[in-house]
Design a protein around this motif. Structure first.
Motif, PDB file in Angstrom:
ATOM      1  N   GLN A 138       0.869  -1.295  -0.043  1.00 62.05           N
ATOM      2  CA  GLN A 138       0.030   0.005  -0.026  1.00 62.05           C
ATOM      3  C   GLN A 138       1.043   1.211  -0.012  1.00 62.05           C
ATOM      4  O   GLN A 138       0.650   2.251  -0.752  1.00 62.05           O
ATOM      5  N   LEU A 139       1.727   1.162   0.789  1.00 62.39           N
ATOM      6  CA  LEU A 139       2.844   2.440   0.802  1.00 62.39           C
ATOM      7  C   LEU A 139       3.544   2.678  -0.538  1.00 62.39           C
ATOM      8  O   LEU A 139       3.586   3.872  -1.023  1.00 62.39           O
ATOM      9  N   PHE A 148       5.430  12.448  -0.437  1.00 64.87           N
ATOM     10  CA  PHE A 148       5.290  12.186   1.115  1.00 64.87           C
ATOM     11  C   PHE A 148       3.834  11.740   1.245  1.00 64.87           C
ATOM     12  O   PHE A 148       2.971  11.881   0.200  1.00 64.87           O
ATOM     13  N   LEU A 149       3.401  11.120   2.375  1.00 67.34           N
ATOM     14  CA  LEU A 149       2.185  10.593   2.363  1.00 67.34           C
ATOM     15  C   LEU A 149       0.863  11.501   2.302  1.00 67.34           C
ATOM     16  O   LEU A 149      -0.018  11.297   1.417  1.00 67.34           O
ATOM     17  N   ALA A 150       0.871  12.676   3.006  1.00 70.01           N
ATOM     18  CA  ALA A 150      -0.570  13.323   3.020  1.00 70.01           C
ATOM     19  C   ALA A 150      -0.012  14.686   2.041  1.00 70.01           C
ATOM     20  O   ALA A 150       0.648  15.659   2.280  1.00 70.01           O
ATOM     21  N   ALA A 163       8.432   5.256  11.603  1.00 72.06           N
ATOM     22  CA  ALA A 163       9.083   4.609  12.733  1.00 72.06           C
ATOM     23  C   ALA A 163       9.237   2.982  12.803  1.00 72.06           C
ATOM     24  O   ALA A 163      10.146   2.640  13.222  1.00 72.06           O
ATOM     25  N   TYR A 164       7.872   2.440  12.353  1.00 72.26           N
ATOM     26  CA  TYR A 164       8.008   1.025  12.427  1.00 72.26           C
ATOM     27  C   TYR A 164       8.456   0.544  10.830  1.00 72.26           C
ATOM     28  O   TYR A 164       8.947  -0.597  10.604  1.00 72.26           O
ATOM     29  N   VAL A 165       8.380   1.222   9.674  1.00 67.11           N
ATOM     30  CA  VAL A 165       8.352   0.661   8.399  1.00 67.11           C
ATOM     31  C   VAL A 165       9.902   0.470   8.403  1.00 67.11           C
ATOM     32  O   VAL A 165      10.445  -0.537   7.588  1.00 67.11           O
ATOM     33  N   TYR A 178      10.393  -3.194  -2.326  1.00 62.99           N
ATOM     34  CA  TYR A 178       9.804  -1.742  -2.296  1.00 62.99           C
ATOM     35  C   TYR A 178      10.658  -0.622  -2.490  1.00 62.99           C
ATOM     36  O   TYR A 178      10.946   0.078  -1.539  1.00 62.99           O
ATOM     37  N   PRO A 179      11.192  -0.293  -3.732  1.00 64.42           N
ATOM     38  CA  PRO A 179      12.060   0.568  -3.881  1.00 64.42           C
ATOM     39  C   PRO A 179      11.470   2.093  -3.623  1.00 64.42           C
ATOM     40  O   PRO A 179      12.117   3.146  -3.040  1.00 64.42           O
ATOM     41  N   ALA A 180      10.496   2.266  -3.874  1.00 63.56           N
ATOM     42  CA  ALA A 180       9.702   3.664  -3.563  1.00 63.56           C
ATOM     43  C   ALA A 180       9.678   3.893  -2.188  1.00 63.56           C
ATOM     44  O   ALA A 180       9.931   4.845  -1.542  1.00 63.56           O
ATOM     45  N   VAL A 181       9.224   2.633  -1.152  1.00 60.51           N
ATOM     46  CA  VAL A 181       9.273   2.798   0.130  1.00 60.51           C
ATOM     47  C   VAL A 181      10.697   3.346   0.626  1.00 60.51           C
ATOM     48  O   VAL A 181      10.806   4.057   1.421  1.00 60.51           O
TER      49      VAL A 181
END
Ligand SMILES: N[C@@H](CCC(=O)N[C@@H](CS)C(=O)NCC(=O)O)C(=O)O
Length: 215
Positions: A138-139, A148-150, A163-165, A178-181
């Motif tokens: 999803q990310l 960025f996310l928002a 923090a946890y990703v 997940y290269p974009a992540v």
């Protein structure tokens, strides 16, 4: 600014979120170490700060605020890290909820493996791995099209998910897929004032060695 005191566990990703934002803001605060595996959260005094007996808790002028997302929201208020537009704020909330529902699966798997509550070959690991991969997919899909996310701006939504990703456990889940992540994580780490001072899990975090809400 109010008098701030952070009840903090140094190896906790949830606490790291708050420390990252405080570092960006350059706000001074008192850091109170809470050893969650030495019984520090099991006291009546701690239950008054947070009945859930978890960290982080932010004390603001004598008032206690638990829950990392709520703390990020409070500290981000009035700054670029929360944004002022209602639509962008709603988008931030969306990604905070995503973190709780999906990225939390990564946090839970990592913690259980590190604490010895689960072995890598446990029968529940494949389902847990699938849930972690779902979060990463999803990310990946979102950050391959947005910086960025928002709404494309760096906010508390990115801090909460970071923090946890970035701590994905090594149980056949490869961030290289997940290269974009990975690029998004790197963009976060390049933000002015960013810190990652996460401490390693100590020996007393192993099941049976400490005294915590897990027994
Ligand atoms: N939803 C809470 C979760 C907090 C949480 O689970 N904190 C952990 C550290 S990461 C904790 O303090 N656990 C207490 C314990 O394991 O005894 C938040 O986002 O702040």
């Amino acid at each position: 600014m109010a008098l701030l005191r952070l009840y903090d566990y140094a190896p906790s990703g949830n606490c790291l979120k708050v420390r990252i934002l405080l570092a960006h803001l350059g706000v001074s605060y008192e850091r109170i170490g809470v050893d969650i595996f030495a019984g520090d959260t099991l006291t009546d005094d701690y239950a008054r700060k947070n009945p859930a007996r978890r960290t982080p808790v932010l004390e603001v002028d004598g008032q206690y605020l638990p829950e990392s997302s709520a703390i990020l929201w409070y500290l981000g208020h009035g700054t670029a890290y929360l944004a002022s537009s209602p639509l962008t704020q709603a988008s931030i909330l969306r990604w905070l909820l995503f973190e709780r529902e999906n990225v939390e699966q990564i946090a839970a798997l990592r913690f259980r493996l590190l604490a010895g509550l689960l072995d890598a070959d446990d029968e529940t690991v494949p389902a847990r791995r699938t849930a972690c991969r779902y979060a990463l997919e999803q990310l990946e899909s979102h950050v391959s099209e947005h910086s960025f996310l928002a709404d494309g701006a760096y906010t508390i939504a990115d801090i909460a998910n970071y923090a946890y990703v970035h701590l994905v456990p090594d149980v056949d889940i490869d961030l290289g897929e997940y290269p974009a992540v990975r690029s998004w994580l790197a963009r976060i780490e390049e933000q002015p004032g960013f810190v990652n001072d996460l401490a390693p899990m100590p020996a007393n975090a192993r099941v049976g060695r400490g005294l915590s809400i897990y027994g």
